[in-house]
Design an enzyme around this catalytic site. Structure first.
Site, PDB file in Angstrom:
ATOM      1  N   ASP A 181      -7.606   0.849 -34.310  1.00 18.37           N
ATOM      2  CA  ASP A 181      -6.773   1.841 -33.648  1.00 18.37           C
ATOM      3  C   ASP A 181      -5.524   2.040 -34.509  1.00 18.37           C
ATOM      4  O   ASP A 181      -5.334   1.360 -35.531  1.00 18.37           O
ATOM      5  CB  ASP A 181      -6.432   1.385 -32.215  1.00 18.37           C
ATOM      6  CG  ASP A 181      -6.050   2.568 -31.332  1.00 18.37           C
ATOM      7  OD1 ASP A 181      -6.225   2.479 -30.118  1.00 18.37           O
ATOM      8  OD2 ASP A 181      -5.601   3.602 -31.882  1.00 18.37           O
TER       9      ASP A 181
HETATM   10  C1  GLC Z   1      -4.018   6.161 -30.252  1.00 17.72           C
HETATM   11  C2  GLC Z   1      -5.063   5.697 -29.271  1.00 17.72           C
HETATM   12  C3  GLC Z   1      -6.456   5.998 -29.702  1.00 17.72           C
HETATM   13  C4  GLC Z   1      -6.462   7.254 -30.539  1.00 17.72           C
HETATM   14  C5  GLC Z   1      -5.722   6.945 -31.826  1.00 17.72           C
HETATM   15  C6  GLC Z   1      -5.628   8.185 -32.734  1.00 17.72           C
HETATM   16  O1  GLC Z   1      -2.918   5.306 -30.247  1.00 17.72           O
HETATM   17  O2  GLC Z   1      -5.017   4.363 -28.784  1.00 17.72           O
HETATM   18  O3  GLC Z   1      -7.241   6.110 -28.509  1.00 17.72           O
HETATM   19  O4  GLC Z   1      -7.782   7.652 -30.815  1.00 17.72           O
HETATM   20  O5  GLC Z   1      -4.421   6.436 -31.591  1.00 17.72           O
HETATM   21  O6  GLC Z   1      -4.839   9.152 -32.132  1.00 17.72           O
END
Ligand code: GLC
Length: 737
Positions: free
Chosen positions: A266
């Protein structure tokens, strides 16, 4: 030909993605290999040079097709090996045409509608060059304080698994190498929905049995549906953050499930391993994540900065690196990016076209749950109604109705509830519009008088209350989950006029409505319904369609009841209505005793405000004649369970027929009910249908105290009905042979 034990050895033809990935890997330098593991944000510093030099494998959050095509051109035509880029985006519940938030889509219990919504989102996103979405989010959650419940498919492993699989199928389409397909990403692996206190990014402590029986099945369903990527969660699972969790990423995902795609972290979740106190520095964090099996790093640059030295020093070996790169290259070949890296927007249907809007409207209508309808105040009759008042800040807010996680949706495309009501009634009904509050959090009472006066002069007051989208979604958690601001006061004030109130709730979570539920005649729960939320809600309010949504999550009476969910354990002292004591009934110096007591709260009892699977209709359905093909079934066999459902009311409507079971005795305790099947059917007035469920003994399996997945012979109960408080009951036995 590379012989790498970390790579899945499958028989393949010369042109297979596996073989092509192997052949390409052999040509790559160490820097080019590490480059494939790096995902950076669109517009990042020196992005073009980095792509040209093969230092980047993926870009996220770039959706301008000309820029995407330029980035792809740099990768394909100017980098040494011409490896195209993965272009990622959070296409969570629509791209330009916004569908209801996933929690609302879960309330449809409609696999086809959810699949179609993902398919439309994919083709709209692909037209801008996106070839990978960070969806479906399939975290099981039973805590509405958590802002991301909005993004989830609810509390149940079967409902979440089936609808998450439908989203994967919708995103990836019939063939992943089609220009209208985008790679799906099952997230957030795993256990994120169980964060303590409903606090985002917090700790999740989940015993392995509960993890396997409740929190992992939806991810297995997504994998079985073909999801080619997974995303590691931010959260700490049992002391090991997911982005460094080898049990999840290697033992479960690769060794047990045979996953052959790749895992992305993430946002900066690898770098956060040092913040968790799980890694002592960035080098250690990179080593932990890479060793655990996180193939691609989103946003932070620890792989770029530290893998070279880790390889050099032998702390991380080249075979492991090759396996990470192989996983990513294989998906790029499967997506057909080497054949079609560039995007021609003319290859795609127009964004926000009528067909897409109609699908969004249909899904929004199916997502709304009728929770109360006293005296049949709904549907409103345009022929009888002289005047109505529309009250509340959310009635006419095209942005807020879109909900959380809409990066590319535009409120200018939204049709609001107020607009739709005007369109629906024309001149036949006098419509007053009184926002009453600037937004849901206001506490100044400034606009109440106008709303109260308008309600006094109207036949009905339709109040659009709830939460703006900013009160839900990532990092937006609430410790109280009642109507924010002075909305409850507004309800009481309008109720004092005596005019019947229809409450339409727009929110990204279950709210506690106990303080006002008795002051309103009807409650329609619309979640955040998306671009076409207005027309969908108007269709329901005026009876063009009957509500058919069912709750995908339990609604607590009070926040203090959380966690509260239908598939609870029986405990040794299960509560019953005649066994509980209410705090108000405790007199004087009642003697302290636990004898005869059971599992309930003195001030809330033990039942929810509304239970899982619940939802009313404008018609009535009767359930009768539950029949089992047999009352004994041997391990390995299956049985059919059916019931006759009849529309005994006056209007045609959909009904979601649900199948639940209970395993009476297990070598670990088993839930009092578990959803095992659901079917959405449409019945005309007077029409009846036999609804049949096929249940295999493997559907009854669970992980036991030895952490083995087994179905134990024994007695089972089964129910078929309209909710998790179902109408019909039967019993059967599973025998050893
Ligand atoms: C965010 C989220 C994730 C998302 C990623 C890209 O913090 O936790 O679900 O896909 O970053 O935006």
């Amino acid at each position: 030909m590379l012989q790498n034990p970390h790579m899945n050895q499958v028989s393949e033809t010369e042109t297979s993605p596996q073989q092509r990935a192997r052949d390409l890997l052999e040509q790559m330098t160490l820097d080019e290999k590490i480059g494939q593991l790096c995902q950076v944000n669109g517009g990042a510093h020196d992005l073009h040079d980095a792509v040209r030099e093969g230092r980047i494998g993926s870009v996220l959050n770039e959706v301008h097709v000309d820029e995407v095509n330029e980035l792809q051109r740099l990768a394909v035509e100017e980098s040494r090996l011409g490896i195209p880029l993965l272009i990622g985006r959070d296409v969570i519940h629509g791209f330009k045409t916004i569908f209801p938030i996933p929690l609302g889509q879960a309330a449809t219990w409609d696999r086809d509608a959810v699949r179609l919504g993902a398919r439309i989102a994919a083709t709209e996103a692909a037209s801008s060059g996106v070839n990978w979405t960070f969806a479906p989010m399939i975290d099981i959650t039973r805590d509405p304080r958590w802002g991301r419940i909005a993004e989830s498919l609810g509390e149940d492993p079967v409902l979440c698994g089936e609808l998450g699989a439908a989203m994967v199928q919708g995103f990836q389409g019939e063939s992943l190498d089609n220009v209208h397909a985008i790679a799906a990403c099952a997230k957030h692996f795993a256990g994120y929905g169980a964060v303590e206190g409903g606090l985002d990014y917090s700790t999740a402590n989940i015993p392995e049995g509960e993890l396997r029986n409740t929190y992992l099945p939806s991810f297995k369903a997504a994998l079985d549906a073909g999801a080619v990527t997974f995303m590691a969660s931010f959260s700490d699972l049992n002391g090991v953050p997911a982005s460094g969790n080898e049990f999840l990423m290697k033992q479960v995902l690769r060794e047990e499930w045979g996953f052959e795609g790749f895992v992305v972290s993430d946002w900066e979740s690898i770098k956060e391993l040092t913040v968790h106190g799980f890694a002592e520095n960035d080098t250690h964090a990179a080593l932990e994540a890479a060793t655990a099996g996180v193939d691609m790093e989103m946003a932070s640059t620890l792989y770029r900065d530290h893998l070279p030295e880790l390889i050099e020093s032998g702390r991380f070996n080249i075979e492991q690196l090759d396996a990470m790169v192989f996983n990513i290259l294989k998906v790029k070949f499967e997506l057909g990016l080497f054949e079609h890296a560039y995007t021609n927007p003319h290859d795609y249907p127009a964004l926000v076209n009528e067909a897409h809007l109609k699908a969004a409207r249909d899904t929004a209508a199916k997502s709304c749950v009728l929770l109360k309808n006293d005296n049949r105040v709904l549907p409103l009759d345009r022929g009888q109604l002289n005047s109505m008042t529309v009250i509340g800040p959310l009635a006419d807010d095209g942005y807020e109705q879109l909900g959380t996680w809409i990066f590319d949706g535009e409120s200018r495309h939204s049709r609001t509830c107020l607009q739709a009501i005007y369109d629906m009634v024309g001149d036949s009904v006098q419509v007053h519009w009184a926002p009453a509050m600037a937004n849901s959090r206001c506490r100044d009472g400034g606009g109440f008088d106008e709303a109260i006066e308008a309600a006094r002069q109207s036949d009905v007051a339709v109040m659009f209350l709830g939460e703006e989208s900013i009160l839900s979604g990532e990092a937006h958690c609430r410790a109280e989950i009642d109507l924010p601001g002075d909305q409850e006061k507004l309800v009481h004030a309008v109720a004092e006029t005596g005019t019947p109130i229809v409450l339409v709730v727009l929110a990204g979570r279950p709210l506690t409505l106990g303080n006002i539920i008795d002051r309103v005649s009807a409650v329609l729960y619309a979640w955040h319904p998306g671009t076409m939320g207005g027309p969908a809600i108007a269709d329901l309010l005026f009876g063009e369609e009957s509500p058919s949504g069912k709750l995908p999550v339990t609604f607590p009476r009070m926040v203090g009841q959380i966690p509260i969910y239908y598939s609870r354990k029986n405990t040794g002292r299960p509560p019953s209505h005649d066994s509980i004591t209410h705090i108000d009934d405790i007199d004087g110096k009642a003697p302290q005793t636990s004898l005869g007591m059971s599992a309930f709260h003195l001030d809330a009892g033990f039942t929810p405000q509304f239970h899982f699977g619940y939802g009313l209709s404008y018609t009535e359905f009767s359930y009768r004649d539950m029949v089992l093909s047999d009352h004994r079934v041997a391990l390995g066999g299956s049985l059919r369970l059916s019931a006759t459902v009849e529309n005994t009311g006056e209007v045609a409507a959909d009904e979601v027929v649900q199948l639940y079971i209970r395993d009476l005795v297990g070598n670990v305790t088993r839930p009092v009910k578990e959803l095992k099947g659901f079917q959405r059917i449409h019945l005309a007035p007077g029409e009846s249908r036999d609804v049949v469920f096929e249940l295999h003994t493997d559907d009854l399996a669970f992980y036991d105290r030895r952490m083995e997945r087994i179905t134990e012979p024994g007695q089972f109960h089964a129910w078929i009905g309209s909710s998790s408080d179902p109408e019909l009951w039967a019993e059967f036995e599973v025998t050893a042979e």
